[in-house]
Structures are given as structure tokens and as C-alpha cells.
Design an enzyme around this catalytic site. Structure first.
Site, PDB file in Angstrom:
ATOM      1  N   GLU A  93       1.282  -0.922   0.210  1.00 32.77           N
ATOM      2  CA  GLU A  93       0.006   0.241  -0.197  1.00 32.77           C
ATOM      3  C   GLU A  93       0.913   1.541   0.186  1.00 32.77           C
ATOM      4  OE1 GLU A  93      -4.275  -2.140   2.226  1.00 32.77           O
ATOM      5  OE2 GLU A  93      -2.579  -0.763   3.630  1.00 32.77           O
ATOM      6  N   CYS A 106       3.338   8.014   1.054  1.00 32.07           N
ATOM      7  CA  CYS A 106       4.640   6.977   1.609  1.00 32.07           C
ATOM      8  C   CYS A 106       4.701   6.102   1.443  1.00 32.07           C
ATOM      9  CB  CYS A 106       3.058   7.258   3.406  1.00 32.07           C
ATOM     10  SG  CYS A 106       4.101   5.978   4.583  1.00 32.07           S
ATOM     11  N   CYS A 113       5.950  -7.268   7.230  1.00 32.55           N
ATOM     12  CA  CYS A 113       7.345  -6.921   7.186  1.00 32.55           C
ATOM     13  C   CYS A 113       7.817  -7.850   8.595  1.00 32.55           C
ATOM     14  CB  CYS A 113       7.067  -5.589   8.348  1.00 32.55           C
ATOM     15  SG  CYS A 113       8.109  -4.564   9.114  1.00 32.55           S
ATOM     16  N   CYS A 117       6.526  -5.505  15.704  1.00 33.72           N
ATOM     17  CA  CYS A 117       6.690  -3.859  16.281  1.00 33.72           C
ATOM     18  C   CYS A 117       5.008  -3.933  16.888  1.00 33.72           C
ATOM     19  CB  CYS A 117       6.824  -2.805  16.140  1.00 33.72           C
ATOM     20  SG  CYS A 117       7.952  -2.718  15.199  1.00 33.72           S
ATOM     21  N   CYS A 120       1.840  -2.080  15.595  1.00 35.37           N
ATOM     22  CA  CYS A 120       1.808  -1.970  14.263  1.00 35.37           C
ATOM     23  C   CYS A 120       1.045  -3.241  13.444  1.00 35.37           C
ATOM     24  CB  CYS A 120       3.367  -2.178  13.890  1.00 35.37           C
ATOM     25  SG  CYS A 120       3.404  -1.335  12.134  1.00 35.37           S
ATOM     26  N   GLY A 159       7.073  -2.064   6.082  1.00 29.74           N
ATOM     27  CA  GLY A 159       8.448  -2.670   6.259  1.00 29.74           C
ATOM     28  C   GLY A 159       9.410  -1.927   6.830  1.00 29.74           C
ATOM     29  N   GLU A 160      10.682  -2.095   6.679  1.00 27.45           N
ATOM     30  CA  GLU A 160      11.448  -1.363   7.376  1.00 27.45           C
ATOM     31  C   GLU A 160      12.725  -1.050   6.181  1.00 27.45           C
ATOM     32  OE1 GLU A 160      13.002  -0.051  10.215  1.00 27.45           O
ATOM     33  OE2 GLU A 160      14.702   0.102   8.287  1.00 27.45           O
ATOM     34  N   SER A 191      12.335   5.965   7.148  1.00 29.81           N
ATOM     35  CA  SER A 191      12.084   6.362   8.145  1.00 29.81           C
ATOM     36  C   SER A 191      12.163   4.897   8.794  1.00 29.81           C
ATOM     37  CB  SER A 191      10.345   6.359   9.075  1.00 29.81           C
ATOM     38  OG  SER A 191      10.169   5.819  10.093  1.00 29.81           O
ATOM     39  N   SER A 214      12.144   5.589  14.259  1.00 25.82           N
ATOM     40  CA  SER A 214      11.347   5.542  15.496  1.00 25.82           C
ATOM     41  C   SER A 214      11.714   4.768  16.710  1.00 25.82           C
ATOM     42  CB  SER A 214       9.964   4.120  14.815  1.00 25.82           C
ATOM     43  OG  SER A 214       9.886   4.699  13.396  1.00 25.82           O
ATOM     44  N   ASN A 291      -2.568   4.949  16.503  1.00 27.50           N
ATOM     45  CA  ASN A 291      -3.437   4.516  15.857  1.00 27.50           C
ATOM     46  C   ASN A 291      -3.639   3.495  15.800  1.00 27.50           C
ATOM     47  OD1 ASN A 291      -3.783   7.345  14.404  1.00 27.50           O
ATOM     48  ND2 ASN A 291      -1.479   6.274  13.211  1.00 27.50           N
ATOM     49  N   CYS A 334      -0.616   5.878   9.828  1.00 24.37           N
ATOM     50  CA  CYS A 334       0.826   5.317  10.675  1.00 24.37           C
ATOM     51  C   CYS A 334       0.872   4.070  11.521  1.00 24.37           C
ATOM     52  CB  CYS A 334       1.919   6.024  11.397  1.00 24.37           C
ATOM     53  SG  CYS A 334       2.056   7.456  10.905  1.00 24.37           S
TER      54      CYS A 334
HETATM   55  N1  SAH Z   1       9.582   0.404   9.634  1.00 25.21           N
HETATM   56  C1  SAH Z   1      10.368   1.575   9.079  1.00 25.21           C
HETATM   57  C2  SAH Z   1       9.213   2.399   8.967  1.00 25.21           C
HETATM   58  C3  SAH Z   1       7.451   1.834   8.570  1.00 25.21           C
HETATM   59  S1  SAH Z   1       6.498   2.883  10.379  1.00 25.21           S
HETATM   60  C4  SAH Z   1      10.509   2.515  10.434  1.00 25.21           C
HETATM   61  O1  SAH Z   1      10.623   1.127  11.651  1.00 25.21           O
HETATM   62  O2  SAH Z   1      10.521   3.518  10.942  1.00 25.21           O
HETATM   63  C5  SAH Z   1       6.181   3.962   9.935  1.00 25.21           C
HETATM   64  C6  SAH Z   1       6.097   5.091  11.198  1.00 25.21           C
HETATM   65  O3  SAH Z   1       4.827   4.595  12.083  1.00 25.21           O
HETATM   66  C7  SAH Z   1       6.985   4.913  12.651  1.00 25.21           C
HETATM   67  O4  SAH Z   1       7.082   6.124  12.932  1.00 25.21           O
HETATM   68  C8  SAH Z   1       5.747   3.637  13.372  1.00 25.21           C
HETATM   69  O5  SAH Z   1       6.696   3.983  14.711  1.00 25.21           O
HETATM   70  C9  SAH Z   1       4.939   4.781  13.428  1.00 25.21           C
HETATM   71  N2  SAH Z   1       3.623   3.479  13.757  1.00 25.21           N
HETATM   72  C10 SAH Z   1       3.497   2.041  13.872  1.00 25.21           C
HETATM   73  N3  SAH Z   1       2.708   2.161  13.934  1.00 25.21           N
HETATM   74  C11 SAH Z   1       1.763   2.750  14.787  1.00 25.21           C
HETATM   75  C12 SAH Z   1       0.460   3.249  15.361  1.00 25.21           C
HETATM   76  N4  SAH Z   1      -0.345   2.363  15.456  1.00 25.21           N
HETATM   77  N5  SAH Z   1       0.012   4.137  15.761  1.00 25.21           N
HETATM   78  C13 SAH Z   1       0.783   5.560  15.577  1.00 25.21           C
HETATM   79  N6  SAH Z   1       1.914   5.178  14.242  1.00 25.21           N
HETATM   80  C14 SAH Z   1       2.696   3.909  14.595  1.00 25.21           C
END
Ligand code: SAH
Length: 348
Positions: A93, A106, A113, A117, A120, A159-160, A191, A214, A291, A334
Site C-alpha cells: 500500500e 508514503c 514486515c 512491533c 503496528c 516494511g523496514e 524512517s 522510530s 492509531n 501510520c
Molecule cells: N519500519 C520503519 C518504517 C515503517 S513504520 C520504521 O520503523 O520507522 C512508520 C511509522 O509508523 C513509524 O514511526 C512507526 O513508529 C509508526 N507507527 C507504527 N504503528 C503505529 C500506530 N499504531 N500508530 C501510530 N504510529 C505507528
């Protein structure tokens, strides 16, 4: 028969070499990329300043876009989420967030991924695979069809990016190359959860994109719980890498993304710890209310809590903003990207 590959995987140099083996002068490569990246012509047949024979040769060696749009959803706030089905059936997406000044795209760097985390939605998919360079660039071309709109690009989708560095770094070359999209690296943000050796490599390669980390916790115990990758690259190692590599070489600040999770990482004490962990000259902090994501038991912090947390940081001299997420009504904010739209609705 040789399988066709996407021409979007190639740099100018590589296309020039291919063009030479096809018996054409090198400037044809610039013409082809001009059609694709400036005129957004994705059909070799329409590249009318090339001979018909050469257009046929191109079409038998390459395709342009890797996929078409499978689903497009628009949020009440104007954000648009695109879902793409990969050739091997994975779903990725991309989110386009319009704004008066610069729009933001974005984009995803992996299908699924591997990081796990806890907050997420993408994590719940597990890892499918790394995206190719052309799959990364195809997302940009699909979601940024109006070349006149100025754009910021963030690698904050699925993804990372630093676990797919080869392809991400190459795609940044294409985004910033004058012969490619020609965007300023100042407009691109990568990021990462903090893959230390790859942050070092990014700096050594001289890729001058903005870096966002992050963070989401001020101590290893909390971060280990929220982000299992912290066991491999704990905070001390991450902070050391940033001060040795990034702060010394960069004029721009590193952005620390900090999701505010109720009763987990939002106390005054935690804010004070953060002021000790981070360097105020080289950092800016984005506080993001969590979120909601299915299958997690976490809740966002209350707004008064977020304001109190912000105040402790700003009183200590930090630049700190509260970032409102966009597109949550279509699960485009996010941490909400999980290909749900394609599971629920018809493809277009
Ligand atoms: N893997 C990378 C990029 C993807 S995550 C990273 O870790 O940065 C992109 C952003 O979304 C990150 O800053 C992460 O902390 C945030 N994110 C992930 N889940 C979220 C959620 N449930 N609510 C708000 N932000 C979230």
C-alpha cells in the site's frame, strides 16, 4: 525466452549501456527516461522521437510499471490509499496526502514486515519479501501522477527500508537523479526502527536524505517490549551510532518518532528520561497518538497527557510537535497498513 524486466530498475548509466548494445547512441537513454519520468509515458509505443524499430526492441526487453492499481480509497481528509497486487500476489500500500504546499507520499519498502512491533498492523502480516527497485518506483509513479504537484516522499509505509537497503538506496538515486524524478534529497525521509550498521552505510554512501528514527520508548525495557528489534540494537548502540555518524555529518536534525501509548510510554518520568537520552541540538521529536490497530491491546494516550509530555520536552529545549495522523478512516494512517482493503472489497 528471456523474461522481461522493468526498465525502472535501471540507472541512466545502465540504460546507456543497454542502448549501446542495441546499436543506438547514448542520448537515447536520456530520451527514454524523459518520456517516463517527465512526460509519464509508460508505453514504449508512444515514445515518438524513437524509431519504430527501436521502440519494438525496447518493448521486447522491458516493461515499465510493475503493477496496476488494485484498489483506491479516499479518506474524508483527502488522503488516498492505493493498494497494489504484486506479481506473486503480495499486497502493498501507498498513501498520498495532499496539502496546500507540499503533498506527501508514503511508500512501502517491503511486502509485509519482519520487525514484529507490537503496535503496528503491518507487523501482523509477517515478512513476505523485499520490494524491487521498480516496485518502489512504480508506487511513486502511480500515486504521483500530477507532475506539477510538489511532493515530499517518506519511506514510512509497509516494511523496514534499512532491511532492504540495496534497493531502497538505488531507488533514492532514481528519485534524486536529474535524469530520474529529479527530486531534492531534502524532500525525502527514510524512517527506520534503527538498524545500526545500515544507518552507518547510508551515511558512508553520502545519501543526504532526512533520517527519522522510530523511537517509541526512553529505556531498553520498554523498547524491548514494544519493538523486539531493540534487543539486537539497544538504545545505547543506536544513540552512539547517531552521534558518531549522523550528528557529525548532517546539518539537518534527526526526527524521533514517538508513538504515545496510554500507560506504557507516556508518563512524566519517561519524558524526563527522554530529555536525557536525546540530544536537543540535533533532534526534533514528533509525538504521534497511537492509531488503533486490530489485535493490539494498546490505546492512545489522552490529549492532556500528550500535552503534558510535550511540555516537559519543550521546557527542556527540545523541538517537539504533536503529529496528527491522516487517513485513519480508511486505515491509511501510520501503523495501519495491512492490505485490508483488498481483503474486504472488490479489486478495480
Ligand atoms: N519500519 C520503519 C518504517 C515503517 S513504520 C520504521 O520503523 O520507522 C512508520 C511509522 O509508523 C513509524 O514511526 C512507526 O513508529 C509508526 N507507527 C507504527 N504503528 C503505529 C500506530 N499504531 N500508530 C501510530 N504510529 C505507528
Amino acid at each position: 525466452m528471456k523474461l522481461k524486466q522493468s526498465i525502472l530498475n535501471l540507472t541512466l548509466n545502465e540504460l546507456q549501456q543497454w542502448v549501446a548494445t542495441a546499436g543506438e547512441p547514448a542520448f537515447r537513454a536520456t530520451q527514454i527516461f524523459d518520456w517516463i519520468y517527465d512526460k509519464r509515458m509508460y508505453d514504449f509505443d508512444g515514445m515518438t522521437n524513437l524509431s519504430i524499430g527501436f521502440r519494438k526492441k525496447l518493448a521486447s526487453a522491458f516493461h515499465v510499471l510493475d503493477f496496476s492499481v488494485s484498489n483506491r480509497q479516499e479518506s474524508v481528509d483527502g488522503s488516498v490509499k492505493y493498494a497494489f497486487r504484486l506479481q506473486d500476489d503480495g499486497i502493498i500500500e501507498t498513501v498520498h496526502m495532499p496539502s496546500d504546499n507540499y503533498d506527501t507520499l508514503c511508500i512501502s519498502s517491503q511486502s509485509g514486515c519482519a520487525l514484529g512491533c507490537r503496535f503496528c498492523a503491518t507487523a501482523q502480516l509477517g515478512i513476505h519479501r523485499n520490494l524491487t527497485v521498480s516496485e518502489i518506483i512504480s508506487q511513486v509513479l502511480h500515486s504521483h501522477s500530477d507532475v506539477n504537484r510538489r511532493c515530499n516522499l517518506v519511506f514510512m509505509g509497509m516494511g523496514e527500508p534499512l532491511l532492504n537497503s540495496e534497493n531502497v538506496f538505488r531507488s533514492i538515486d532514481i528519485m534524486t537523479g536529474k535524469w530520474g524524478l529529479g527530486w531534492s534529497s531534502r524532500r525525502i525521509t527514510l524512517s527506520t526502527c534503527g538498524i545500526v550498521p545500515e544507518i552507518e552505510r547510508l551515511v558512508e554512501k553520502g545519501l543526504d536524505v532526512n533520517l527519522a528514527i522510530s523511537l517509541n520508548a526512553a529505556d531498553d525495557k520498554t523498547r524491548n517490549r514494544l519493538m523486539p528489534i531493540n534487543r539486537k540494537y539497544p538504545l545505547k548502540l543506536l544513540m552512539q551510532c547517531l552521534s558518531d555518524y549522523v550528528f557529525k555529518t548532517r546539518k539537518t536534525r534527526v526526527t524521533f518518532e514517538y508513538i504515545m501509548i496510554k500507560n506504557i510510554n507516556d508518563s512524566d518520568e519517561t519524558a524526563k528520561k527522554l530529555t536525557k537520552l536525546l540530544n536537543k541540538t540535533h533532534s526534533k521529536i514528533n509525538l504521534i497518538p497511537l492509531n488503533p490497530v486490530k489485535a493490539t491491546r494498546y490505546n492512545p494516550s489522552d490529549s492532556e497527557r500528550i500535552l503534558a509530555f510535550q511540555k516537559i520536552l519543550s521546557d527542556a529545549g527540545f523541538l517537539v510537535r504533536i503529529r496528527q495522523s491522516r487517513g485513519s478512516d480508511i486505515l491509511a494512517a501510520c501503523g495501519q497498513l495491512a492490505g485490508d482493503s483488498l481483503n474486504k472489497s472488490e479489486e478495480i
